[in-house]
Enzyme design. Structure first.
Site, PDB file in Angstrom:
ATOM      1  N   TYR A  85      11.478   4.488  -7.307  1.00 42.32           N
ATOM      2  CA  TYR A  85      10.323   3.661  -7.617  1.00 42.32           C
ATOM      3  C   TYR A  85       9.584   4.331  -8.766  1.00 42.32           C
ATOM      4  CZ  TYR A  85      10.041   0.917  -3.186  1.00 42.32           C
ATOM      5  OH  TYR A  85      10.227   0.069  -2.138  1.00 42.32           O
ATOM      6  N   GLU A 114       4.401   3.408   0.922  1.00 39.99           N
ATOM      7  CA  GLU A 114       3.418   4.292   1.559  1.00 39.99           C
ATOM      8  C   GLU A 114       2.630   5.077   0.501  1.00 39.99           C
ATOM      9  OE1 GLU A 114       5.779   2.544   3.650  1.00 39.99           O
ATOM     10  OE2 GLU A 114       6.895   4.397   3.312  1.00 39.99           O
ATOM     11  N   ASN A 121       8.957  -6.016  -4.867  1.00 38.95           N
ATOM     12  CA  ASN A 121       9.542  -5.378  -3.702  1.00 38.95           C
ATOM     13  C   ASN A 121       9.106  -6.108  -2.445  1.00 38.95           C
ATOM     14  OD1 ASN A 121      11.049  -3.117  -2.489  1.00 38.95           O
ATOM     15  ND2 ASN A 121       9.068  -2.683  -1.539  1.00 38.95           N
ATOM     16  N   GLU A 122      10.069  -6.473  -1.637  1.00 37.99           N
ATOM     17  CA  GLU A 122       9.789  -7.149  -0.364  1.00 37.99           C
ATOM     18  C   GLU A 122       8.754  -8.257  -0.543  1.00 37.99           C
ATOM     19  OE1 GLU A 122       8.704  -4.051   2.435  1.00 37.99           O
ATOM     20  OE2 GLU A 122      10.771  -3.969   3.091  1.00 37.99           O
ATOM     21  N   GLU A 179      17.542  -0.719   0.113  1.00 36.39           N
ATOM     22  CA  GLU A 179      16.920   0.292   0.978  1.00 36.39           C
ATOM     23  C   GLU A 179      17.531   0.158   2.359  1.00 36.39           C
ATOM     24  OE1 GLU A 179      12.668  -0.109   1.222  1.00 36.39           O
ATOM     25  OE2 GLU A 179      12.422  -0.063  -0.949  1.00 36.39           O
ATOM     26  N   TYR A 227      10.003  12.480   5.537  1.00 33.06           N
ATOM     27  CA  TYR A 227      10.739  11.296   5.982  1.00 33.06           C
ATOM     28  C   TYR A 227      11.883  11.613   6.942  1.00 33.06           C
ATOM     29  CZ  TYR A 227      11.046   6.260   5.141  1.00 33.06           C
ATOM     30  OH  TYR A 227      10.957   4.887   5.268  1.00 33.06           O
TER      31      TYR A 227
HETATM   32  C1  GAL Z   1      10.163  -0.779   3.046  1.00 36.27           C
HETATM   33  C2  GAL Z   1       9.501  -0.787   1.685  1.00 36.27           C
HETATM   34  C3  GAL Z   1       9.334   0.630   1.168  1.00 36.27           C
HETATM   35  C4  GAL Z   1       8.735   1.499   2.223  1.00 36.27           C
HETATM   36  C5  GAL Z   1       9.570   1.420   3.468  1.00 36.27           C
HETATM   37  C6  GAL Z   1       9.078   2.232   4.621  1.00 36.27           C
HETATM   38  O1  GAL Z   1      10.012  -1.933   3.732  1.00 36.27           O
HETATM   39  O2  GAL Z   1      10.261  -1.536   0.783  1.00 36.27           O
HETATM   40  O3  GAL Z   1       8.542   0.614   0.016  1.00 36.27           O
HETATM   41  O4  GAL Z   1       7.451   1.071   2.471  1.00 36.27           O
HETATM   42  O5  GAL Z   1       9.597   0.131   3.927  1.00 36.27           O
HETATM   43  O6  GAL Z   1       9.066   3.566   4.314  1.00 36.27           O
END
Ligand code: GAL
Length: 989
Positions: A106, A152, A210-211, A307, A378
């Protein structure tokens, strides 16, 4: 150079290949996507800025790069979460060595834009350098500059200043789009210099938004997407574009919005974050309805997951959602989780696969969105301290396999196979006949079962909540594998020898059969292996994990080229590194990391890391005669397996001793609380309207910090009034993210601290934010006539993300209203937040504390007249106290030590600390909330050979004594090797 539509089509080379960008659209389009058999063979060289033109096409199986199939095995990292550009190379080299061929990033708008029209791509923000480094490392790049990213991160990537602008974000609103265009122009100016299509770099794919599911099916949504598409194309980006659908909803599939008539330049992608307790979903080939494409929502494009969860983020502690720390993410989404879910994805035809996150890093300063604390580790395969964890094993084995064994890029669903106790996916490559079986155990006990394959029943054991992949009929160089119960990891040719590696769990037994029309000459190079020749088959058995590699050499037979079989358990397999050089392919075994390899005549030059003592073994082109490891020649001998092997051992990494911290100096601040503090230079808070989505209360001025240009960290208010008679209570309404708080003083006397309550699970939180009202009785204190000053400090945390497209990043931060019970005095409000952004460290480094405004966090600040103190501290005070010290490190240049700062104290004590290292804000510790106690201090900002300045800004409540308690440096990892680290500029004052 902006590409016109026509040049774009021509450049894509679609005519020659019959697919690819801008391919023959219109009525003839379907045939352009017809699956075809494309050349198989050894993996193409890793990508680089090679100056050549390249085509990026696809069919429903996979991408086709220059006409060859490519499985994209990508890992996510965020340059903005690692504020030390030299370390980008470290992480990228680790990814590449462990089987990734791509990195997805990103780019966060707010990180680069302190103010409208101002953009910074220098220093830790040097996107150009990141893209160069990725190309030098041999990784493709998937670029994802938003404009909205979520991630986040504060405001989901939206700049603080955008909260105070007109127009609704994530729509086709013209004001919003004008800001977006400015951002994309800036990013694309850099991206254009790194396009793989043009041989300038390795950008392979580019994501917009995104999303985005807020306005699907509405004109504003379509217009917005269309605008972004055209803008990016207009800026000269000629690689395939795509979007990341929030789950496989089929949002933004090809032709769902206007792309100016361009066909074939748009891929469909979707993400998934299944919980470990979930049965892995069938999103593609095995999904309901019997899909033909990699993802049912878009049958003509390959299965693409931009993702897929490789861990999970952790919230603050002390509440119903109770962050447990990242060890927990790593435990619940462990290596077996990865095998179980990623193998399911591959079985479902996902040939573009990005693991979010592979290196999570640090949301330093005021970067994190309210949902997370500073660490963004993470639970990823590479931890925040840059250590490769056990989770790398499946990534390494699958990644190398997918890159080196082309059969996996084109798999069709094959005849149904059932086996007791496991779910089986059966696939076949129509060109080579290779059969692939994925056996998944969703139960809580290990299962031993007979798997019926086309090569007979294979007895396998699949551990609980795990999966394994088997193949039959796989070509291994010049020979063919009948079957193997261990998973193939790679097959390559090094010199005049084929080498195939098989991997599995420790103590597994690999049972392998090779088709051999003629009896071969077999040499068992390690005693554990056993073999037998029966009929026209060579049977090999090798236990895994019996002290390293097990080697079996198969010579003669139908081919003069020997085949070396290598068997490894997970811990061994991650120390096997294939590496392509212009003079031939190498296979290196032993060290914990291989960073770089090159041949200089007969010398093999290798760089990499060693943690534990190890031998070093290298297979390579004929004629290699000596090894140079990290610049030093090491004595070697030639082995029976055709390798060069060190005669001695490379020593393990030496101890790293860290100094104890001491000689602290202390100074209190918070002069703003005092009645006579001069606030005449502060801004007057007297606006009457706002673009915030938080309503301005009737009859009150706008107190929202963003409206006065203060977007990050703490914000101060001073309200002055004279007509105080009759007032008996002040109530202050405020809005923050999670864990925000408010402190108030009247005429210099503390009124108290109010902590933003954390809603319980069933509370509906207004627009995803947190608001509360703090009421303070003041009657007694306001008896005296004359001027009174109410001072308020709001730790407002950060802006919400805008996941639902409701402008939630525009929810107010700071005070929202001030009400007086008993009277209605005329109050003049002044507001002060962060000073002008630090030109090097950026806008998210600082908030508006007095010490920050005066540079107390900076290394050059003179603190000699501060009071000398020792830790632990125990003081009761409402306000801010600073502590500073310096420490010297002398880590040898050839050791990569990863160092953190650990703070510990009685969890009852209500205080928090911002940690500044050489002026860089390394995050926020909240003693009574947690769960984070250790903060990574990245080398570069941390001087590992020199003096460092540490400053802690401690914000304490009056309700308890406050620390700091125990504060110390912690060693997070060490390796002999590393990558050179340039100091990150840390100007003082
Ligand atoms: C996804 C989103 C990411 C991040 C992830 C959770 O849905 O595209 O940017 O927020 O969730 O870590």
């Amino acid at each position: 150079m902006a590409l016109s539509r026509r040049t774009f089509s021509a450049l894509a080379g679609s005519a020659a290949l019959g697919f690819a960008l801008g391919g023959s659209g219109g009525p003839g389009a379907p045939s352009a996507y017809a699956a075809r058999s494309v050349p198989t063979g050894p993996a193409p060289a890793p990508p680089s800025a090679d100056g050549e033109r390249h085509t990026i096409g696809y069919d429903h199986y996979s991408l086709l790069v220059d006409g060859r199939r490519l499985v994209v095995w990508s890992g996510e990292m965020h340059p903005f979460r690692l504020p030390s550009p030299s370390l980008w190379r470290d992480v990228l080299q680790k990814m590449r060595a462990h089987g990734y061929n791509a990195v997805s990033i990103y780019v966060s708008w707010n990180y680069h834009s302190p103010a409208p029209g101002q953009y910074d791509f220098s220093g830790v923000r040097d996107l150009d350098l990141f893209l160069r480094t990725a190309a030098e490392t041999g990784l493709y790049v998937i670029l994802r500059p938003g404009p909205y990213i979520n991630a986040e991160i504060d405001g989901g990537g939206f700049p603080g200043w955008l909260t105070a602008t007109k127009g609704t974000a994530r729509t086709a609103d013209p004001t919003y789009l004008s800001h977006v265009d400015e951002w994309l122009t800036q990013v694309n100016r850099i991206a254009r210099r790194h396009l793989f299509t043009q041989g300038k770099g390795t950008i392979l794919l580019y994501q917009i938004e995104n999303e985005y599911d807020a306005h699907v099916g509405e004109p504003t949504g379509r217009d917005y997407m269309s605008h972004l598409y055209k803008k990016v194309r207009g800026d000269g980006i000629d690689v395939p574009l795509f979007h990341n659908d929030k789950g496989r909803n089929g949002h933004w599939v090809p032709d769902s919005f206007d792309t100016d008539g361009e066909k074939g330049g748009w891929l469909y992608g979707f993400d998934g974050y299944p919980s470990p307790s979930q049965t892995p979903p069938d999103w593609g080939t095995f999904g309901p309805g019997g899909a033909t494409g990699g993802s049912t929502a878009s049958p003509r494009t390959p299965g693409f997951m931009p993702e897929f969860g490789g861990g999970w983020f952790d919230p603050w502690g002390g509440s119903w959602f109770d962050g447990k720390g990242y060890a927990e993410s790593r435990r619940t989404r462990d290596a077996a989780y990865e095998r179980r879910f990623y193998l399911t994805n591959l079985a479902n035809g996902i040939t573009l696969h990005n693991v979010y996150m592979t290196f999570g890093g640090t949301s330093w300063g005021w970067l994190p969105a309210p949902v997370v604390y500073t660490s963004y580790d993470y639970g990823a395969a590479i931890d925040e301290g840059r250590n490769v964890t056990e989770k790398i094993a499946p990534m390494h084995q699958l990644g190398h396999l997918l890159q080196r064994v082309p059969d996996f890029a084109r798999l069709d669903r094959a005849a149904e196979v059932k086996a007791e106790g496991v779910k089986v996916y059966h696939l076949a490559n129509p060109d080579t006949g290779t059969q692939v079986y994925v056996a998944r155990n969703d139960g809580t006990e290990p299962v031993t079962t007979d798997l019926p394959t086309d090569a007979g029943n294979l007895r396998i054991t699949v551990p609980a909540h795990d999966a394994r992949m088997l193949t039959t009929g796989l070509p291994l160089g010049k020979r063919t594998l009948k079957y193997s119960t261990a998973q193939p990891m790679l097959c390559l040719t090094a010199g005049r020898q084929d080498i195939a590696v098989f991997a599995g769990r420790r103590d597994d037994m690999a049972d392998l059969v090779l088709k051999c029309p003629e009896e071969p000459f077999v040499t068992r190079l390690d005693p554990e292996a056993a073999w037998a020749f029966e009929g026209d088959e060579l049977h090999v058995n090798a236990p895994l994990g019996q002290g390293g590699l097990t080697r079996v050499l198969v010579a003669k037979g139908e081919s003069e080229i020997p085949l070396l079989l290598l068997f490894a358990d997970d811990a061994t397999a991650v120390r096997i590194f294939p590496y392509d050089t212009p003079s031939g392919t190498l296979l290196v075994y032993g060290p914990s990391l291989l960073r770089h390899a090159e041949l200089r005549g007969s010398e093999v030059h290798l760089t990499g890391d060693v943690i534990g003592e190890t031998s070093l073994e290298v297979w390579g082109p004929r004629g290699i005669a000596s090894l140079v490891w990290n610049g030093r020649k090491v004595p070697t001998r030639v082995t029976l397996s055709g390798s060069l092997m060190t005669t001695g051992m490379l020593p393990s990494v030496p101890e790293v001793v860290l100094p104890r911290l001491g000689r602290w100096r202390m100074r209190t601040e918070t002069p703003e609380a005092g009645p006579n503090f001069d606030d005449s230079s502060w801004k007057k808070a007297d606006k009457t309207s706002s673009y915030s989505v938080t309503p301005v209360p009737d009859g009150q001025p706008v107190l929202f910090a963003d409206d006065y240009g203060f977007h990050y960290g703490d914000v101060w208010y001073r309200g002055t009034f004279t007509d105080s008679s009759g007032i008996d209570e002040v109530s202050l309404a405020y809005t923050t993210g999670t864990q925000g708080l408010l402190m108030a003083w009247l005429d210099g006397e503390p009124l108290g601290t109010h902590r933003m309550p954390v809603p319980d699970k069933n509370t509906t939180v207004r627009q995803g934010s947190w608001d509360a009202t703090a009421a303070f009785p003041v009657g007694e204190k306001l008896r005296s006539p004359g001027r009174h000053v109410l001072s308020v400090l709001v730790r407002r945390m950060q802006h919400d993300q805008d996941g639902k497209g409701l402008d939630t990043h525009k929810v107010a931060r700071g005070l929202t209203a001030a009400l007086f019970k008993g009277a209605a005095p005329e109050v003049t409000w002044r507001i002060q937040g962060e000073a002008a952004p630090d030109p090097v460290r950026g806008p998210q480094n600082n908030g508006g504390l007095y010490g920050e405004r005066e540079g107390w966090h900076l290394p050059g600040f003179r603190d000699r007249d501060w009071k000398a103190v020792t830790f632990p501290r125990a003081e009761r005070r409402q306000g801010v106290t600073w502590y500073r010290t310096t420490f010297r490190l002398s880590v040898p240049a050839d050791i990569d030590a990863s160092i953190g700062l650990t703070l510990e104290d009685d969890p009852y004590r209500a205080y928090r600390a911002q940690i500044f290292l050489n002026g860089w804000n390394m995050g926020q510790y909240i003693n009574n909330v947690g769960p984070q106690h250790t903060f990574v201090l990245p080398n570069g900002i941390l001087r590992t050979r020199g003096t460092n300045t540490l400053a802690l800004a401690v914000l304490s409540e009056f309700t308890s004594q406050s620390g700091p308690g125990n504060v110390q440096l912690t060693l997070l990892g060490r390796a002999a090797g590393g990558t050179p680290v340039a100091p990150v500029p840390s100007p003082g004052r």
